[in-house]
Design a protein around this motif. Structure first.
Motif, mmCIF file in Angstrom:
data_model
loop_
_atom_site.group_PDB
_atom_site.id
_atom_site.type_symbol
_atom_site.label_atom_id
_atom_site.label_comp_id
_atom_site.label_asym_id
_atom_site.label_seq_id
_atom_site.Cartn_x
_atom_site.Cartn_y
_atom_site.Cartn_z
ATOM 1 N N ALA A 25 -9.262 3.337 -1.225
ATOM 2 C CA ALA A 25 -8.086 3.303 -0.337
ATOM 3 C C ALA A 25 -8.130 4.503 0.613
ATOM 4 O O ALA A 25 -7.787 4.375 1.791
ATOM 5 C CB ALA A 25 -6.802 3.315 -1.164
ATOM 6 N N ALA A 26 -8.560 5.655 0.120
ATOM 7 C CA ALA A 26 -8.646 6.855 0.982
ATOM 8 C C ALA A 26 -9.585 6.592 2.159
ATOM 9 O O ALA A 26 -9.258 6.873 3.312
ATOM 10 C CB ALA A 26 -9.136 8.042 0.154
ATOM 11 N N ARG A 27 -10.757 6.000 1.850
ATOM 12 C CA ARG A 27 -11.722 5.714 2.925
ATOM 13 C C ARG A 27 -11.118 4.744 3.938
ATOM 14 O O ARG A 27 -11.255 4.911 5.152
ATOM 15 C CB ARG A 27 -12.999 5.094 2.341
ATOM 16 C CG ARG A 27 -13.785 6.038 1.448
ATOM 17 C CD ARG A 27 -15.059 5.371 0.935
ATOM 18 N NE ARG A 27 -15.717 6.216 -0.040
ATOM 19 C CZ ARG A 27 -15.634 6.063 -1.369
ATOM 20 N NH1 ARG A 27 -14.955 5.059 -1.893
ATOM 21 N NH2 ARG A 27 -16.261 6.894 -2.179
ATOM 22 N N LEU A 28 -10.429 3.710 3.442
ATOM 23 C CA LEU A 28 -9.895 2.680 4.349
ATOM 24 C C LEU A 28 -8.700 3.197 5.155
ATOM 25 O O LEU A 28 -8.577 2.901 6.339
ATOM 26 C CB LEU A 28 -9.514 1.422 3.557
ATOM 27 C CG LEU A 28 -10.683 0.692 2.878
ATOM 28 C CD1 LEU A 28 -10.181 -0.502 2.077
ATOM 29 C CD2 LEU A 28 -11.707 0.224 3.903
ATOM 30 N N PHE A 29 -7.822 3.976 4.509
ATOM 31 C CA PHE A 29 -6.694 4.552 5.262
ATOM 32 C C PHE A 29 -7.229 5.479 6.363
ATOM 33 O O PHE A 29 -6.716 5.488 7.476
ATOM 34 C CB PHE A 29 -5.764 5.335 4.331
ATOM 35 C CG PHE A 29 -4.710 4.505 3.648
ATOM 36 C CD1 PHE A 29 -3.754 3.815 4.400
ATOM 37 C CD2 PHE A 29 -4.640 4.417 2.270
ATOM 38 C CE1 PHE A 29 -2.754 3.050 3.780
ATOM 39 C CE2 PHE A 29 -3.653 3.657 1.639
ATOM 40 C CZ PHE A 29 -2.707 2.976 2.393
ATOM 41 N N ILE A 89 3.250 7.899 3.528
ATOM 42 C CA ILE A 89 2.915 6.873 2.529
ATOM 43 C C ILE A 89 2.468 7.581 1.254
ATOM 44 O O ILE A 89 1.623 8.482 1.307
ATOM 45 C CB ILE A 89 1.773 5.955 3.039
ATOM 46 C CG1 ILE A 89 2.216 5.207 4.307
ATOM 47 C CG2 ILE A 89 1.336 4.969 1.953
ATOM 48 C CD1 ILE A 89 1.080 4.514 5.047
ATOM 49 N N LEU A 90 3.054 7.188 0.137
ATOM 50 C CA LEU A 90 2.622 7.700 -1.165
ATOM 51 C C LEU A 90 1.983 6.548 -1.921
ATOM 52 O O LEU A 90 2.644 5.528 -2.169
ATOM 53 C CB LEU A 90 3.838 8.232 -1.945
ATOM 54 C CG LEU A 90 3.625 8.468 -3.447
ATOM 55 C CD1 LEU A 90 2.547 9.527 -3.701
ATOM 56 C CD2 LEU A 90 4.943 8.879 -4.116
ATOM 57 N N PHE A 91 0.703 6.692 -2.248
ATOM 58 C CA PHE A 91 0.044 5.680 -3.072
ATOM 59 C C PHE A 91 -0.112 6.265 -4.477
ATOM 60 O O PHE A 91 -0.973 7.098 -4.732
ATOM 61 C CB PHE A 91 -1.312 5.289 -2.458
ATOM 62 C CG PHE A 91 -2.106 4.289 -3.274
ATOM 63 C CD1 PHE A 91 -1.482 3.340 -4.084
ATOM 64 C CD2 PHE A 91 -3.498 4.270 -3.209
ATOM 65 C CE1 PHE A 91 -2.220 2.422 -4.830
ATOM 66 C CE2 PHE A 91 -4.238 3.360 -3.951
ATOM 67 C CZ PHE A 91 -3.604 2.440 -4.764
ATOM 68 N N ASN A 92 0.782 5.856 -5.360
ATOM 69 C CA ASN A 92 0.811 6.308 -6.751
ATOM 70 C C ASN A 92 -0.191 5.486 -7.542
ATOM 71 O O ASN A 92 0.121 4.390 -8.016
ATOM 72 C CB ASN A 92 2.208 6.032 -7.332
ATOM 73 C CG ASN A 92 3.127 7.214 -7.210
ATOM 74 O OD1 ASN A 92 2.733 8.360 -7.414
ATOM 75 N ND2 ASN A 92 4.381 6.929 -6.890
ATOM 76 N N ASN A 93 -1.395 6.019 -7.709
ATOM 77 C CA ASN A 93 -2.472 5.204 -8.248
ATOM 78 C C ASN A 93 -3.073 5.752 -9.540
ATOM 79 O O ASN A 93 -3.652 5.004 -10.320
ATOM 80 C CB ASN A 93 -3.545 5.103 -7.143
ATOM 81 C CG ASN A 93 -4.854 4.592 -7.642
ATOM 82 O OD1 ASN A 93 -4.981 3.408 -7.950
ATOM 83 N ND2 ASN A 93 -5.849 5.475 -7.737
ATOM 84 N N ALA A 94 -2.917 7.059 -9.804
ATOM 85 C CA ALA A 94 -3.590 7.678 -10.964
ATOM 86 C C ALA A 94 -3.207 6.966 -12.256
ATOM 87 O O ALA A 94 -2.037 6.629 -12.467
ATOM 88 C CB ALA A 94 -3.215 9.152 -11.062
ATOM 89 N N GLY A 95 -4.193 6.748 -13.102
ATOM 90 C CA GLY A 95 -3.884 6.128 -14.390
ATOM 91 C C GLY A 95 -5.138 5.809 -15.164
ATOM 92 O O GLY A 95 -6.250 5.833 -14.633
ATOM 93 N N PHE A 96 -4.953 5.519 -16.439
ATOM 94 C CA PHE A 96 -6.067 5.087 -17.280
ATOM 95 C C PHE A 96 -5.518 4.219 -18.415
ATOM 96 O O PHE A 96 -4.303 4.203 -18.652
ATOM 97 C CB PHE A 96 -6.850 6.293 -17.839
ATOM 98 C CG PHE A 96 -6.113 7.055 -18.917
ATOM 99 C CD1 PHE A 96 -5.101 7.947 -18.597
ATOM 100 C CD2 PHE A 96 -6.422 6.861 -20.260
ATOM 101 C CE1 PHE A 96 -4.407 8.637 -19.584
ATOM 102 C CE2 PHE A 96 -5.741 7.550 -21.259
ATOM 103 C CZ PHE A 96 -4.733 8.443 -20.928
ATOM 104 N N GLY A 97 -6.412 3.510 -19.080
ATOM 105 C CA GLY A 97 -5.976 2.663 -20.188
ATOM 106 C C GLY A 97 -6.877 2.829 -21.396
ATOM 107 O O GLY A 97 -8.100 2.770 -21.265
ATOM 108 N N GLN A 225 -6.181 -4.510 0.086
ATOM 109 C CA GLN A 225 -4.820 -5.066 -0.055
ATOM 110 C C GLN A 225 -3.769 -3.957 -0.032
ATOM 111 O O GLN A 225 -2.641 -4.177 0.397
ATOM 112 C CB GLN A 225 -4.706 -5.871 -1.354
ATOM 113 C CG GLN A 225 -5.593 -7.100 -1.391
ATOM 114 C CD GLN A 225 -5.280 -8.078 -0.276
ATOM 115 O OE1 GLN A 225 -4.134 -8.257 0.106
ATOM 116 N NE2 GLN A 225 -6.315 -8.704 0.276
ATOM 117 N N VAL A 226 -4.152 -2.772 -0.508
ATOM 118 C CA VAL A 226 -3.216 -1.633 -0.466
ATOM 119 C C VAL A 226 -2.948 -1.257 0.999
ATOM 120 O O VAL A 226 -1.794 -1.055 1.405
ATOM 121 C CB VAL A 226 -3.793 -0.413 -1.245
ATOM 122 C CG1 VAL A 226 -2.897 0.811 -1.088
ATOM 123 C CG2 VAL A 226 -3.978 -0.768 -2.720
ATOM 124 N N VAL A 227 -4.005 -1.212 1.792
ATOM 125 C CA VAL A 227 -3.846 -0.857 3.213
ATOM 126 C C VAL A 227 -3.054 -1.954 3.941
ATOM 127 O O VAL A 227 -2.167 -1.666 4.755
ATOM 128 C CB VAL A 227 -5.230 -0.624 3.870
ATOM 129 C CG1 VAL A 227 -5.102 -0.418 5.370
ATOM 130 C CG2 VAL A 227 -5.909 0.573 3.221
#
Ligand code: NDP
Length: 274
Positions: A25-29, A89-97, A225-227
């Motif tokens: 997403a960083a690259r595309l934004f 824009i805040l993209f809250n993406n950090a996470g793990f499972g 899709q995020v962008v």
């Protein structure tokens, strides 16, 4: 030079930008002409992503951030606002499972940490960014949940709890702040090929819950899709689209859904050791 559009010049803060959806997403934004503030714990990986972006003529800054550490959240968001003057824009993406039988999950390292990163971290980052958006009466918060935020499969108990929690938080906040010019969206992808599977655990359970590769989306397709969502804010994006009828089915036929999912784990089941 990126073509001008409604994202050009926007300041985008991304959590978990060191790999997977966040890095793509960083690259595309950046390609859209946004100024991207990349955050995560692994600085070497953030610097590599930022290096690619600047080499392509874009603008990116890196900030080390563990979203589970509240003091860091407050300090880093202040540093980003000081650097860029605002966050659009805040993209809250950090996470793990970590996926396993509940009794096998470590109380601290796995259960408490998953909740602290995926859910509490996302909430604290949002709460810290929100006053800056409210002051300007504009902004867009995009929260990364998962299909696991709609359908709680066996072995996903804690992960799904965090992702259902993100959905509830997203829906409530959207209704709370829309009136002040702020959009809040939830994005709910199914399985995608990222580093996510490196952290899910290593056992027969992991093999059992792993999607075949032909069913997994690419990281870049999710990032696109995020962008797209940032360009045209909507409350909810479910990926891939064919998951929509699956979610409809699961919510309208819970007993049948139980039966189907139980069949999937029956062959794996074992009791905890004495
Ligand atoms: P990756 O493992 O590639 O990316 C996860 C990102 O989260 C990394 O940048 C990592 O950075 C960051 N992160 C993890 N813990 C922390 C922390 N404590 N503080 C700050 N950053 C952290 O996986 P994905 O790109 O797949 O995952 C991104 C999001 O997408 C997650 O929320 C995941 O739950 C969700 N998701 C993933 C799906 C998939 O199939 N891949 C499907 C649906 C949702 P670092 O380690 O450097 O801190």
């Amino acid at each position: 030079m990126p073509a001008r559009n409604r994202l050009t010049g926007q300041v985008v803060l991304i959590t978990g930008a060191s790999s997977g959806f966040g890095a793509d997403a960083a690259r595309l934004f950046a390609r859209e002409g946004c100024r991207v503030a990349l955050t995560a714990r692994r600085m070497d990986r953030l610097q590599a992503v930022a290096g690619e972006i600047t080499a392509a003529g874009g603008e990116a800054g890196v900030f080390q951030l563990d979203v589970a550490e509240l003091q860091q959240v407050e300090d880093v968001i202040q540093a980003i606002v000081d650097t860029y003057g605002r966050i659009d824009i805040l993209f809250n993406n950090a996470g793990f499972g970590r996926l396993d039988w509940l009794e096998n999950l470590d109380s601290e390292r796995e259960i408490a940490d998953m909740i602290a990163v995926n859910l509490t971290g996302l909430i604290q980052v949002t709460r810290t960014v929100l006053p800056h958006m409210l002051r300007r009466r504009s902004g867009h918060i995009i929260n990364m949940s998962s299909i696991a935020g709609w359908i709680a499969a066996p072995l996903y108990s804690i992960y799904a709890a965090t992702k259902f929690g993100i959905r509830a938080f997203t829906e409530s906040l959207r209704r709370e702040v829309r009136h002040f010019g702020i959009h809040v969206s939830g994005i709910y992808p199914g399985g995608a090929a990222t580093e996510f599977s490196r952290h899910t655990g290593d056992s027969s359970v992991k093999r059992a819950v792993r999607l075949p590769s032909w069913l997994r989306m690419t990281s870049e397709s999710v990032a696109r899709q995020v962008v797209r969502l940032a360009k045209r804010p909507r409350p909810t994006v479910i990926l891939p689209g064919w998951m929509l009828p699956v979610i409809f089915f699961a919510s309208h036929f819970p007993r049948l859904t139980d039966w189907i999912l139980v069949q999937g784990v029956k062959r794996l089941h074992r009791l905890p050791e004495e």
